[in-house]
Design an enzyme around this catalytic site. Structure first.
Site, PDB file in Angstrom:
ATOM      1  N   ASN A  38      -6.898   5.690   2.463  1.00  0.00           N
ATOM      2  CA  ASN A  38      -7.335   7.072   2.267  1.00  0.00           C
ATOM      3  C   ASN A  38      -7.415   7.783   3.614  1.00  0.00           C
ATOM      4  OD1 ASN A  38      -9.601   5.364   2.817  1.00  0.00           O
ATOM      5  ND2 ASN A  38     -11.006   6.939   2.089  1.00  0.00           N
ATOM      6  N   GLU A  40      -8.927  11.331   5.136  1.00  0.00           N
ATOM      7  CA  GLU A  40      -9.750  12.508   4.844  1.00  0.00           C
ATOM      8  C   GLU A  40      -9.428  13.642   5.811  1.00  0.00           C
ATOM      9  OE1 GLU A  40     -13.759  10.987   4.645  1.00  0.00           O
ATOM     10  OE2 GLU A  40     -13.336   9.998   2.731  1.00  0.00           O
ATOM     11  N   CYS A  49      -6.198  10.046  -1.373  1.00  0.00           N
ATOM     12  CA  CYS A  49      -6.635   8.684  -1.706  1.00  0.00           C
ATOM     13  C   CYS A  49      -5.610   7.653  -1.241  1.00  0.00           C
ATOM     14  CB  CYS A  49      -6.774   8.535  -3.214  1.00  0.00           C
ATOM     15  SG  CYS A  49      -8.084   9.506  -3.951  1.00  0.00           S
ATOM     16  N   GLU A  51      -4.347   5.167  -2.931  1.00  0.00           N
ATOM     17  CA  GLU A  51      -3.306   4.857  -3.928  1.00  0.00           C
ATOM     18  C   GLU A  51      -2.126   5.816  -3.804  1.00  0.00           C
ATOM     19  OE1 GLU A  51      -6.528   5.262  -4.273  1.00  0.00           O
ATOM     20  OE2 GLU A  51      -7.332   4.222  -6.024  1.00  0.00           O
ATOM     21  N   CYS A  84      -9.228   7.195  -9.028  1.00  0.00           N
ATOM     22  CA  CYS A  84      -9.593   8.511  -9.560  1.00  0.00           C
ATOM     23  C   CYS A  84      -8.538   8.984 -10.565  1.00  0.00           C
ATOM     24  CB  CYS A  84      -9.748   9.517  -8.415  1.00  0.00           C
ATOM     25  SG  CYS A  84      -8.194  10.175  -7.793  1.00  0.00           S
ATOM     26  N   CYS A  87      -5.063   9.971  -9.133  1.00  0.00           N
ATOM     27  CA  CYS A  87      -4.249   8.800  -8.773  1.00  0.00           C
ATOM     28  C   CYS A  87      -3.702   8.112 -10.014  1.00  0.00           C
ATOM     29  CB  CYS A  87      -5.059   7.814  -7.938  1.00  0.00           C
ATOM     30  SG  CYS A  87      -5.296   8.379  -6.247  1.00  0.00           S
TER      31      CYS A  87
HETATM   32  N1  THU Z   1     -10.796   7.313  -2.705  1.00  0.00           N
HETATM   33  C1  THU Z   1      -9.626   6.617  -2.702  1.00  0.00           C
HETATM   34  O1  THU Z   1      -8.941   6.489  -1.681  1.00  0.00           O
HETATM   35  N2  THU Z   1      -9.230   6.071  -3.876  1.00  0.00           N
HETATM   36  C2  THU Z   1      -9.920   6.159  -5.055  1.00  0.00           C
HETATM   37  O2  THU Z   1      -9.464   5.650  -6.047  1.00  0.00           O
HETATM   38  C3  THU Z   1     -11.201   6.864  -5.102  1.00  0.00           C
HETATM   39  C4  THU Z   1     -11.634   7.517  -3.852  1.00  0.00           C
HETATM   40  C5  THU Z   1     -11.227   7.904  -1.438  1.00  0.00           C
HETATM   41  C6  THU Z   1     -11.192   9.400  -1.372  1.00  0.00           C
HETATM   42  C7  THU Z   1     -12.222   9.690  -0.318  1.00  0.00           C
HETATM   43  O3  THU Z   1     -11.600   9.599   0.958  1.00  0.00           O
HETATM   44  C8  THU Z   1     -13.215   8.552  -0.457  1.00  0.00           C
HETATM   45  O4  THU Z   1     -12.556   7.528  -1.185  1.00  0.00           O
HETATM   46  C9  THU Z   1     -14.509   8.936  -1.157  1.00  0.00           C
HETATM   47  O5  THU Z   1     -14.270   9.495  -2.400  1.00  0.00           O
END
Ligand code: THU
Length: 134
Positions: A38, A40, A49, A51, A84, A87
């Protein structure tokens, strides 16, 4: 791919805001592996994310959308992290219909395996979005 290698990728996560580190690896039908973490952003919704980083990032390396047989996910949350909704939709187009989605706990002791249909029943399909002339 080993679970240990996937876990190591958590170190590359760029998550200064949530501190939630996530790593994913997508494996295609030929066994090619594509990793993602991930990433940000100060403009929060611009982050991505792990995935989708793995899947979208695979395309420039020659991977073919729709040919992935496995997707593994791990995070630093001391439990399994479920993908999520956004994804799941993207996964449904990248993965083969019989693909496995494998969620690993942070300590690598727990592993939950799902099918795409279990995670996203009736996802939007390519053929659904072809507009008919009216
Ligand atoms: N996140 C992911 O990378 N994958 C997921 O399936 C759920 C959330 C990340 C997004 C964000 O950077 C952090 O986790 C908190 O939500």
């Amino acid at each position: 791919m080993t679970k240990e290698l996937l876990k190591e990728k958590l170190n590359y996560s760029y998550s200064p805001f949530s501190k939630v580190r996530v790593a994913a690896v997508a494996i295609d039908k030929n066994g090619n592996e594509y990793y993602g973490v991930n990433c940000e952003n100060a403009a929060y919704p611009s982050g991505l994310c792990a995935e989708r980083s793995a899947l979208f990032g695979s395309v420039v390396h020659g991977a073919e959308v729709g040919t992935f047989k496995e997707l593994h996910i791990i995070s630093n949350l001391n439990k399994v992290l479920y993908p999520c909704g956004a994804c799941r939709q993207v996964m449904s187009q990248f993965l083969l219909s019989n693909a496995k989605i494998i969620l690993h706990s942070t300590d690598l002791k727990q592993e939950l395996t799902f099918t795409m249909e279990e995670l996203l029943p009736s996802g939007v399909k390519e053929e659904d979005i072809i507009a008919k002339e009216i």
